[in-house]
Enzyme design. Structure first.
Site, PDB file in Angstrom:
ATOM      1  N   GLU A 107     -44.764 -28.843 -34.564  1.00  0.00           N
ATOM      2  CA  GLU A 107     -44.062 -29.057 -33.299  1.00  0.00           C
ATOM      3  C   GLU A 107     -44.772 -30.094 -32.448  1.00  0.00           C
ATOM      4  OE1 GLU A 107     -42.506 -25.731 -35.241  1.00  0.00           O
ATOM      5  OE2 GLU A 107     -44.604 -26.033 -34.644  1.00  0.00           O
TER       6      GLU A 107
ATOM      7  N   ASP B 130     -39.800 -19.952 -29.558  1.00  0.00           N
ATOM      8  CA  ASP B 130     -41.117 -19.346 -29.733  1.00  0.00           C
ATOM      9  C   ASP B 130     -42.122 -20.294 -30.379  1.00  0.00           C
ATOM     10  OD1 ASP B 130     -38.716 -17.660 -30.175  1.00  0.00           O
ATOM     11  OD2 ASP B 130     -40.103 -15.997 -29.996  1.00  0.00           O
TER      12      ASP B 130
ATOM     13  N   HIS C  10     -39.289 -14.805 -32.769  1.00  0.00           N
ATOM     14  CA  HIS C  10     -38.026 -15.532 -32.850  1.00  0.00           C
ATOM     15  C   HIS C  10     -37.097 -15.165 -31.689  1.00  0.00           C
ATOM     16  CE1 HIS C  10     -39.566 -15.395 -36.990  1.00  0.00           C
ATOM     17  NE2 HIS C  10     -38.931 -16.534 -37.177  1.00  0.00           N
TER      18      HIS C  10
END
Length: 337
Positions: A60, A85, A129
């Site tokens: 990410e 998340d 999640h």
């Protein structure tokens, strides 16, 4: 108009934007060949090629960092973080780079970047999640934060976000992907099956950022909600038999304070509903703004109904969510004060 789910509306927004502007590029984990874990980008790589829609490594930080560089040099990247998340490794790139680029460069550079991410619970995803981190982003100056509640707004807001010259955090409630969610029930409609579609305008249009929508007019109390909680608020108002005015914020930052204050000054009461945890949640900011701007119009204290102040409780997921019963109780308390 065409009947679509929110997934289909988001996919259509990508398609429209990519066709209109060759600077728009889409990437993230599994968004290319596979079309995204929720299929929001399905077919885009086949239509526009691997240089316009492509897969990224599981990083990410790397995804957002690369997108900041692309945006600063003239592209309009739209990146998908597979679940909200997972965004935390990229927080420094978002808060320290993307959000500050215009200010640090005295306007010489902008960062026309959209970071999309599914948010919230309701798909049996467990602790990693299902989080609702919108308050993190509303605290960062230089970011815009958006959360649609229906397919029509999802498409229009995403197109507006892509055209915006500054970074936009675009949060997509997973419970509404194939919805809208039936707010009358505390238990889920099976979230991966289509159960009700929304009317969506064909072709290009934008829904302006920073403008709330009054979903239901009322005189007795104002309910401020966004995302899935809009439907819970509607269900609770029906069950309570209270003439509530329901405002769907749509954009959390910039906040449409004019619509909020006009409503609260009319009704004299305000209830805030959101799925995220209570302490430090965005509801606290909403309560502060209402108190500052509507104090002499209030007939009772502002109340909020939120998730619990706990790590996401997978085993008690449907007790954790603010459901109609909790909102109905809060509405009656407001009317009795």
């Amino acid at each position: 108009m065409t009947r679509m789910t929110m997934i289909e509306a988001i996919r259509d927004a990508h398609d429209v934007a990519m066709e209109r502007d060759e600077r728009v590029v889409v990437f993230g984990e599994d968004v290319g060949y596979f079309g995204g874990v929720f299929r929001c980008t399905a077919g885009l790589q086949k239509k526009y090629g691997r240089t316009r829609c492509f897969d990224a490594p599981i990083s990410e930080l790397g995804i957002v960092g690369a997108a900041v560089g692309m945006a600063s040099y003239g592209l309009h990247p739209v990146v998908e973080i597979q679940f909200a998340d997972y965004v935390y490794p990229a927080i420094d790139q978002i808060a320290s780079e993307a959000a500050r680029l215009r200010y640090r460069s005295a306007g010489d550079f902008t960062c026309p970047l959209v970071i999309r991410m599914p948010t919230g619970g309701g798909i049996f995803g467990g602790q990693t999640h299902s989080q609702s981190p919108e308050a993190f982003f509303t605290h960062v100056s230089g970011l815009k934060t958006v959360m649609p509640s229906n397919p029509q707004d999802a498409k229009g807001l995403l197109l507006a976000a892509i055209e915006d010259p500054d970074p936009v955090i675009f949060l997509e409630p997973k419970r509404l992907y194939n919805g809208p969610f039936d707010g009358h029930h505390d238990q889920p409609i099976v979230p991966w099956k289509k159960h009700d579609l929304g009317e969506v305008d064909d072709g290009y249009y934008v829904t302006p950022l920073g403008k709330a929508a009054v979903r239901r007019a009322g005189e007795a109390v104002t309910i401020l909600a966004y995302g899935t909680m809009v439907y819970v608020a509607e269900a609770a108002a029906d069950e309570a038999g209270i003439d509530a005015e329901i405002i769907d914020l749509r954009t959390l930052l910039p906040l449409d304070l004019d619509t909020i204050t006009e409503s609260v000054q009319k009704t004299g009461r305000c209830l805030v509903v959101h799925e995220a945890t209570k302490t430090g949640g965005f509801g606290a900011e909403l309560m502060a703004q209402v108190q500052e701007h509507c104090f002499y119009h209030l007939e009772s204290p502002v109340i909020r109904v939120t998730g619990w102040d706990t790590p996401y409780p997978h085993a008690q997921e449907w007790d954790y969510f603010p459901g109609p019963a909790r909102v109905v109780a809060a509405l009656h308390q407001l009317m009795e004060d």
